[in-house]
Write a protein that holds these residues in place. Structure first.
Motif, PDB file in Angstrom:
ATOM      1  N   GLU A  65      -7.933  -0.299 -10.944  1.00  0.00           N
ATOM      2  CA  GLU A  65      -8.055   1.205 -11.366  1.00  0.00           C
ATOM      3  C   GLU A  65      -7.392   2.127 -10.019  1.00  0.00           C
ATOM      4  O   GLU A  65      -6.675   2.960  -9.760  1.00  0.00           O
ATOM      5  CB  GLU A  65      -9.565   1.744 -10.632  1.00  0.00           C
ATOM      6  N   VAL A  66      -7.033   0.781  -8.451  1.00  0.00           N
ATOM      7  CA  VAL A  66      -6.023   0.900  -7.812  1.00  0.00           C
ATOM      8  C   VAL A  66      -4.027   1.565  -8.842  1.00  0.00           C
ATOM      9  O   VAL A  66      -4.167   2.567  -7.770  1.00  0.00           O
ATOM     10  CB  VAL A  66      -6.224   0.175  -6.608  1.00  0.00           C
ATOM     11  N   ALA A  67      -4.204   0.995  -9.382  1.00  0.00           N
ATOM     12  CA  ALA A  67      -3.176   0.852 -10.031  1.00  0.00           C
ATOM     13  C   ALA A  67      -2.808   2.194 -10.257  1.00  0.00           C
ATOM     14  O   ALA A  67      -1.320   2.397 -10.901  1.00  0.00           O
ATOM     15  CB  ALA A  67      -2.710  -0.651 -10.898  1.00  0.00           C
ATOM     16  N   ALA A  68      -3.557   2.062 -11.465  1.00  0.00           N
ATOM     17  CA  ALA A  68      -3.676   3.824 -12.160  1.00  0.00           C
ATOM     18  C   ALA A  68      -3.494   4.395 -11.417  1.00  0.00           C
ATOM     19  O   ALA A  68      -2.561   5.602 -11.521  1.00  0.00           O
ATOM     20  CB  ALA A  68      -4.977   3.316 -12.845  1.00  0.00           C
ATOM     21  N   PHE A  69      -4.187   4.638  -9.981  1.00  0.00           N
ATOM     22  CA  PHE A  69      -3.781   5.619  -9.526  1.00  0.00           C
ATOM     23  C   PHE A  69      -2.292   5.795  -8.434  1.00  0.00           C
ATOM     24  O   PHE A  69      -1.917   7.031  -8.623  1.00  0.00           O
ATOM     25  CB  PHE A  69      -4.749   5.779  -8.255  1.00  0.00           C
ATOM     26  N   ALA A  70      -2.337   4.644  -8.552  1.00  0.00           N
ATOM     27  CA  ALA A  70      -0.172   4.339  -8.141  1.00  0.00           C
ATOM     28  C   ALA A  70       0.580   5.149  -8.960  1.00  0.00           C
ATOM     29  O   ALA A  70       1.439   6.203  -8.899  1.00  0.00           O
ATOM     30  CB  ALA A  70      -0.516   3.171  -7.820  1.00  0.00           C
ATOM     31  N   GLN A  71      -0.024   4.678  -9.842  1.00  0.00           N
ATOM     32  CA  GLN A  71       1.101   5.502 -10.960  1.00  0.00           C
ATOM     33  C   GLN A  71       0.690   6.405 -11.420  1.00  0.00           C
ATOM     34  O   GLN A  71       1.869   7.565 -11.632  1.00  0.00           O
ATOM     35  CB  GLN A  71       0.122   4.293 -12.699  1.00  0.00           C
ATOM     36  N   TYR A  72       0.046   7.201 -11.308  1.00  0.00           N
ATOM     37  CA  TYR A  72      -0.505   9.047 -11.499  1.00  0.00           C
ATOM     38  C   TYR A  72       0.394   9.349  -9.926  1.00  0.00           C
ATOM     39  O   TYR A  72       0.885  10.194 -10.710  1.00  0.00           O
ATOM     40  CB  TYR A  72      -1.933   8.459 -11.172  1.00  0.00           C
ATOM     41  N   SER A 115     -16.242  12.686  -0.456  1.00  0.00           N
ATOM     42  CA  SER A 115     -15.177  12.066   0.002  1.00  0.00           C
ATOM     43  C   SER A 115     -15.731  10.649   0.487  1.00  0.00           C
ATOM     44  O   SER A 115     -14.203   9.587   0.897  1.00  0.00           O
ATOM     45  CB  SER A 115     -15.689  13.013   1.456  1.00  0.00           C
ATOM     46  N   ASP A 116     -17.017   9.752   0.280  1.00  0.00           N
ATOM     47  CA  ASP A 116     -16.518   8.639   0.877  1.00  0.00           C
ATOM     48  C   ASP A 116     -15.549   7.872  -0.927  1.00  0.00           C
ATOM     49  O   ASP A 116     -15.268   6.535   0.036  1.00  0.00           O
ATOM     50  CB  ASP A 116     -17.986   8.898   0.798  1.00  0.00           C
ATOM     51  N   ASP A 117     -15.786   7.994  -1.689  1.00  0.00           N
ATOM     52  CA  ASP A 117     -15.111   7.331  -2.913  1.00  0.00           C
ATOM     53  C   ASP A 117     -13.623   7.684  -2.533  1.00  0.00           C
ATOM     54  O   ASP A 117     -12.628   6.403  -3.150  1.00  0.00           O
ATOM     55  CB  ASP A 117     -15.681   8.094  -4.297  1.00  0.00           C
ATOM     56  N   PHE A 122      -8.630   4.909  -0.440  1.00  0.00           N
ATOM     57  CA  PHE A 122      -7.471   5.252   0.003  1.00  0.00           C
ATOM     58  C   PHE A 122      -7.287   4.770   0.758  1.00  0.00           C
ATOM     59  O   PHE A 122      -6.021   3.755   0.662  1.00  0.00           O
ATOM     60  CB  PHE A 122      -7.612   6.637   0.458  1.00  0.00           C
ATOM     61  N   SER A 123      -8.201   3.275   1.195  1.00  0.00           N
ATOM     62  CA  SER A 123      -7.878   2.400   1.748  1.00  0.00           C
ATOM     63  C   SER A 123      -6.932   1.270   0.278  1.00  0.00           C
ATOM     64  O   SER A 123      -6.448   0.599   1.461  1.00  0.00           O
ATOM     65  CB  SER A 123      -9.248   2.114   2.742  1.00  0.00           C
ATOM     66  N   GLU A 124      -8.071   1.086  -0.672  1.00  0.00           N
ATOM     67  CA  GLU A 124      -7.740   0.078  -1.132  1.00  0.00           C
ATOM     68  C   GLU A 124      -6.619   0.555  -2.172  1.00  0.00           C
ATOM     69  O   GLU A 124      -5.398  -0.057  -2.000  1.00  0.00           O
ATOM     70  CB  GLU A 124      -9.027   0.386  -2.575  1.00  0.00           C
ATOM     71  N   PHE A 125      -6.034   2.209  -2.021  1.00  0.00           N
ATOM     72  CA  PHE A 125      -3.927   2.233  -1.683  1.00  0.00           C
ATOM     73  C   PHE A 125      -3.759   1.660  -1.368  1.00  0.00           C
ATOM     74  O   PHE A 125      -2.650   1.310  -1.203  1.00  0.00           O
ATOM     75  CB  PHE A 125      -4.051   3.653  -2.540  1.00  0.00           C
ATOM     76  N   GLN A 127      -3.995  -0.663   0.660  1.00  0.00           N
ATOM     77  CA  GLN A 127      -3.944  -2.081   0.577  1.00  0.00           C
ATOM     78  C   GLN A 127      -3.106  -2.468  -0.402  1.00  0.00           C
ATOM     79  O   GLN A 127      -1.792  -3.393  -0.348  1.00  0.00           O
ATOM     80  CB  GLN A 127      -5.289  -3.323   0.766  1.00  0.00           C
ATOM     81  N   TYR A 128      -2.978  -1.880  -1.304  1.00  0.00           N
ATOM     82  CA  TYR A 128      -2.220  -2.415  -3.187  1.00  0.00           C
ATOM     83  C   TYR A 128      -0.688  -1.514  -2.339  1.00  0.00           C
ATOM     84  O   TYR A 128       0.118  -2.339  -2.544  1.00  0.00           O
ATOM     85  CB  TYR A 128      -2.783  -0.872  -3.800  1.00  0.00           C
ATOM     86  N   VAL A 129      -0.383  -0.491  -1.876  1.00  0.00           N
ATOM     87  CA  VAL A 129       1.383  -0.375  -1.250  1.00  0.00           C
ATOM     88  C   VAL A 129       1.406  -1.621  -0.424  1.00  0.00           C
ATOM     89  O   VAL A 129       2.632  -2.148  -0.712  1.00  0.00           O
ATOM     90  CB  VAL A 129       0.938   0.838  -0.157  1.00  0.00           C
ATOM     91  N   ARG A 130       0.588  -1.841   0.350  1.00  0.00           N
ATOM     92  CA  ARG A 130       0.509  -3.156   1.395  1.00  0.00           C
ATOM     93  C   ARG A 130       1.931  -4.005   1.027  1.00  0.00           C
ATOM     94  O   ARG A 130       2.361  -4.662   1.130  1.00  0.00           O
ATOM     95  CB  ARG A 130      -0.099  -2.993   2.459  1.00  0.00           C
ATOM     96  N   SER A 131       1.072  -4.593   0.465  1.00  0.00           N
ATOM     97  CA  SER A 131       1.456  -5.841  -1.055  1.00  0.00           C
ATOM     98  C   SER A 131       2.509  -5.771  -1.447  1.00  0.00           C
ATOM     99  O   SER A 131       3.052  -6.772  -1.626  1.00  0.00           O
ATOM    100  CB  SER A 131      -0.448  -6.530  -1.652  1.00  0.00           C
ATOM    101  N   ARG A 132       2.598  -4.437  -2.083  1.00  0.00           N
ATOM    102  CA  ARG A 132       3.998  -4.407  -2.740  1.00  0.00           C
ATOM    103  C   ARG A 132       5.685  -3.669  -1.548  1.00  0.00           C
ATOM    104  O   ARG A 132       6.133  -4.255  -1.996  1.00  0.00           O
ATOM    105  CB  ARG A 132       4.159  -3.737  -3.214  1.00  0.00           C
ATOM    106  N   VAL A 133       5.195  -3.731  -0.264  1.00  0.00           N
ATOM    107  CA  VAL A 133       5.964  -3.626   0.377  1.00  0.00           C
ATOM    108  C   VAL A 133       6.889  -4.269   1.555  1.00  0.00           C
ATOM    109  O   VAL A 133       7.722  -4.315   2.139  1.00  0.00           O
ATOM    110  CB  VAL A 133       6.038  -1.747   0.840  1.00  0.00           C
ATOM    111  N   ASN A 134       6.113  -5.319   1.849  1.00  0.00           N
ATOM    112  CA  ASN A 134       6.322  -5.695   2.808  1.00  0.00           C
ATOM    113  C   ASN A 134       6.493  -7.416   1.697  1.00  0.00           C
ATOM    114  O   ASN A 134       7.098  -8.054   1.327  1.00  0.00           O
ATOM    115  CB  ASN A 134       4.854  -6.219   3.847  1.00  0.00           C
TER     116      ASN A 134
END
Length: 134
Positions: A65-72, A115-117, A122-125, A127-134
């Motif tokens: 789901e996080v990857a789908a948001f990133a793609q969106y 807003s909580d979700d 946002f937090s998960e996104f 983490q997702y980005v960090r795992s790909r840029v570092n």
């Protein structure tokens, strides 16, 4: 100030060590107390229980789901996606304006997100980005 044996037994029966430490710190710390030890214990426990319940209700975002948001985001707002990646990589921080824009885009992506979700996504996104840029 000492804690009554009955209250100490209640505290000792709690499973969360951080909660125990917090209660003991508040009860034995300096300063004037405006409530009884039992009332303070009950208030801290009620607050903890409410926070735990709220946390349990948060949507659990799966990696796909996080990857789908990133793609969106990448497809619909490539400039925001690129800027998010840049800020995360260069500063390990996202400026407030971009963070609000990303949360607004999340609301467009899934219309009924509270807003909580969105905050959790946002937090998960990040983490997702960090795992790909570092």
């Amino acid at each position: 100030m000492t804690i009554s044996p009955e209250l100490q037994a209640k505290i000792d029966s709690l499973e969360d060590e951080r909660l125990k430490a917090e209660i003991i710190e508040v009860l034995t710390g300096p300063g004037e107390k405006r409530a009884s030890d039992d009332a303070i214990y009950e208030a801290i426990l009620a607050s903890y229980t409410m926070a735990t319940t709220q946390q349990a209700k948060l949507r659990k975002w799966r990696e796909e789901e996080v990857a789908a948001f990133a793609q969106y985001l990448k497809e619909n707002r490539p400039e925001d996606y690129a800027e998010f990646l840049r800020q995360e990589k260069d500063f390990s921080e996202i400026d407030a304006e971009l963070a609000w824009d990303i949360r607004r885009i999340m609301r467009e992506w899934i219309l009924d997100l509270n807003s909580d979700d969105r905050s959790e996504l946002f937090s998960e996104f990040r983490q997702y980005v960090r795992s790909r840029v570092n």
